[in-house]
Design a protein around this motif. Sequence first.
Motif, PDB file in Angstrom:
ATOM      1  N   PHE A   1     -17.654 -48.476   2.307  1.00 49.72           N
ATOM      2  CA  PHE A   1     -18.375 -48.471   1.031  1.00 49.72           C
ATOM      3  C   PHE A   1     -18.627 -49.858   0.445  1.00 49.72           C
ATOM      4  O   PHE A   1     -19.545 -50.035  -0.343  1.00 49.72           O
ATOM      5  CB  PHE A   1     -17.697 -47.551   0.004  1.00 49.72           C
ATOM      6  CG  PHE A   1     -16.316 -47.978  -0.414  1.00 49.72           C
ATOM      7  CD1 PHE A   1     -16.146 -48.808  -1.515  1.00 49.72           C
ATOM      8  CD2 PHE A   1     -15.195 -47.554   0.284  1.00 49.72           C
ATOM      9  CE1 PHE A   1     -14.879 -49.189  -1.917  1.00 49.72           C
ATOM     10  CE2 PHE A   1     -13.924 -47.944  -0.106  1.00 49.72           C
ATOM     11  CZ  PHE A   1     -13.766 -48.756  -1.208  1.00 49.72           C
TER      12      PHE A   1
ATOM     13  N   TRP B   1     -11.009 -46.045  -1.434  1.00 53.45           N
ATOM     14  CA  TRP B   1     -11.672 -45.055  -2.267  1.00 53.45           C
ATOM     15  C   TRP B   1     -11.013 -43.716  -1.993  1.00 53.45           C
ATOM     16  O   TRP B   1     -11.182 -43.159  -0.912  1.00 53.45           O
ATOM     17  CB  TRP B   1     -13.155 -45.023  -1.937  1.00 53.45           C
ATOM     18  CG  TRP B   1     -13.962 -44.035  -2.727  1.00 53.45           C
ATOM     19  CD1 TRP B   1     -13.537 -43.187  -3.709  1.00 53.45           C
ATOM     20  CD2 TRP B   1     -15.370 -43.808  -2.587  1.00 53.45           C
ATOM     21  NE1 TRP B   1     -14.579 -42.447  -4.196  1.00 53.45           N
ATOM     22  CE2 TRP B   1     -15.723 -42.809  -3.527  1.00 53.45           C
ATOM     23  CE3 TRP B   1     -16.366 -44.348  -1.775  1.00 53.45           C
ATOM     24  CZ2 TRP B   1     -17.021 -42.341  -3.655  1.00 53.45           C
ATOM     25  CZ3 TRP B   1     -17.658 -43.881  -1.907  1.00 53.45           C
ATOM     26  CH2 TRP B   1     -17.978 -42.889  -2.840  1.00 53.45           C
TER      27      TRP B   1
ATOM     28  N   LEU C   1     -20.506 -43.602  -5.714  1.00 51.70           N
ATOM     29  CA  LEU C   1     -19.627 -44.758  -5.861  1.00 51.70           C
ATOM     30  C   LEU C   1     -19.550 -45.187  -7.328  1.00 51.70           C
ATOM     31  O   LEU C   1     -18.491 -45.605  -7.807  1.00 51.70           O
ATOM     32  CB  LEU C   1     -20.162 -45.891  -4.975  1.00 51.70           C
ATOM     33  CG  LEU C   1     -19.246 -47.067  -4.677  1.00 51.70           C
ATOM     34  CD1 LEU C   1     -17.872 -46.618  -4.241  1.00 51.70           C
ATOM     35  CD2 LEU C   1     -19.867 -47.933  -3.579  1.00 51.70           C
TER      36      LEU C   1
ATOM     37  N   ALA D   1     -25.036 -41.886  -2.177  1.00 54.72           N
ATOM     38  CA  ALA D   1     -23.803 -42.642  -1.971  1.00 54.72           C
ATOM     39  C   ALA D   1     -23.582 -43.610  -3.124  1.00 54.72           C
ATOM     40  O   ALA D   1     -22.461 -43.775  -3.612  1.00 54.72           O
ATOM     41  CB  ALA D   1     -23.860 -43.376  -0.641  1.00 54.72           C
TER      42      ALA D   1
END
Length: 384
Positions: free
Chosen positions: A182, A169, A136, A132
């Motif tokens: 996030f 996002w 990101l 993750a």
Amino acid sequence: MLAPGERLFRQGEHGDCAYIIESGAVEILHEEGGREDVLALLGVQDIFGEMALFGEHTRSAGARAAAATSLTVVTHDYLTERLHAADPMLRHLLRTLNSRCRELLNGESGSEGLAAEIDDADRALAHARVHAEQDLTLALEREELELYLQPIVRLRDGHIAGYEALVRWNHPQRGMVPPGEFIPLAEESALINRIGLWIIDGACAALARLNALRRDPSLFMSINLSGRQLNDPQVLPALDRALARHAVEAGQLKLEITESLLLQRVDDGLPLLEACRARGMRVSLDDFGTGYSSLSYLHRLPVDSLKLDRSFVLQLDANEAGRRIVAAVIRLAHELDMDVVAEGIETTQHIDALRELGADLGQGYYFGRPAPLQAAAEILRKSL
Ligand code: C2E
Ligand code: CA
Ligand code: CA
């Protein structure tokens, strides 16, 4: 206190604690066929016996005081507690290192007890998290983050007073990912600092576009700041740069900090916020009512406005007591020269009640959902 030469444990014995040397020295011994070899001589602040902490194992070597020695004991329970609080990646790494060490030393595997307990779930968690975070990081580089804007309205007459910048996002597979999914992840690493700098520039760019539609120095843009950004030395220069690059006034920016964050930091004087205010930016206390709502602290905080959390607005529906609490908070904020922004306005009943109680500004789905700049600009244009 151990006397010189006194033995603490032998190789092969059961052990469930480690030791830190407070004073003196300790020899670590490899014992085989009646022979002893000194593997290491440890001194003050060194730790030993740690391998038995994982998996309630046998001691992989012996230990003997090499001088008059005092020790602090680190128990298995203490470590278990610390490990459960730690990042799964660290647990996973520790376990792997421990198991490799044991294999190298004695040919045994270290996958029992505590080691096994923290194993499988952590391996999966650590894996998911690393993925993750990398995802990101890529999102920033591939420009998949977008700023949405939500109008903040003057309750008195319904005019748009400003906007809050809310990050999204735009994930190639998952679609539009909300920040709740996030931002917390980014906050665990320095990623939030990079994302934060990007948001500062983006919000000022958006503000410049809105300024072009309505020349009004009172139109503001609210930017959310995370805890880690409060002591990020890059934030203030980034704000200065963004203001200059997009030719917007410092007085048009509001920084939103949550109540709980601000209260944690109230004693270090919050130099970043003070510097921002000295430049004319304003500071909003976000999510007021979700944390401690420490009214006694309110006057000490470097804050210009109070954002009443949605839960307060919902209380207006519930009962008369809820209404009185909201009334008291608004009165207190005004006493302290703060204006009040009510969040989560969804109905005309909310608007009527809040207007009557004297709230200055309102934000919520009723006035408009967070939307891309294009749509926000369209609403502003129509309102002119
Ligand atoms: P927040 O700062 O309290 O933002 C308000 C949230 O309430 C937004 O959710 C907004 O979409 C939602 N909201 C607005 N009006 C209504 C309403 O009438 N009803 C309901 N049920 N909700 C409403 P969003 O955009 O998902 O953001 C969630 C949180 O993520 C934000 O809470 C903030 O803590 C964080 N966040 C968002 N953008 C940023 C950012 O750029 N930087 C940082 N550090 N945090 C951000
Ligand atoms: Ca906010
Ligand atoms: Ca809020």
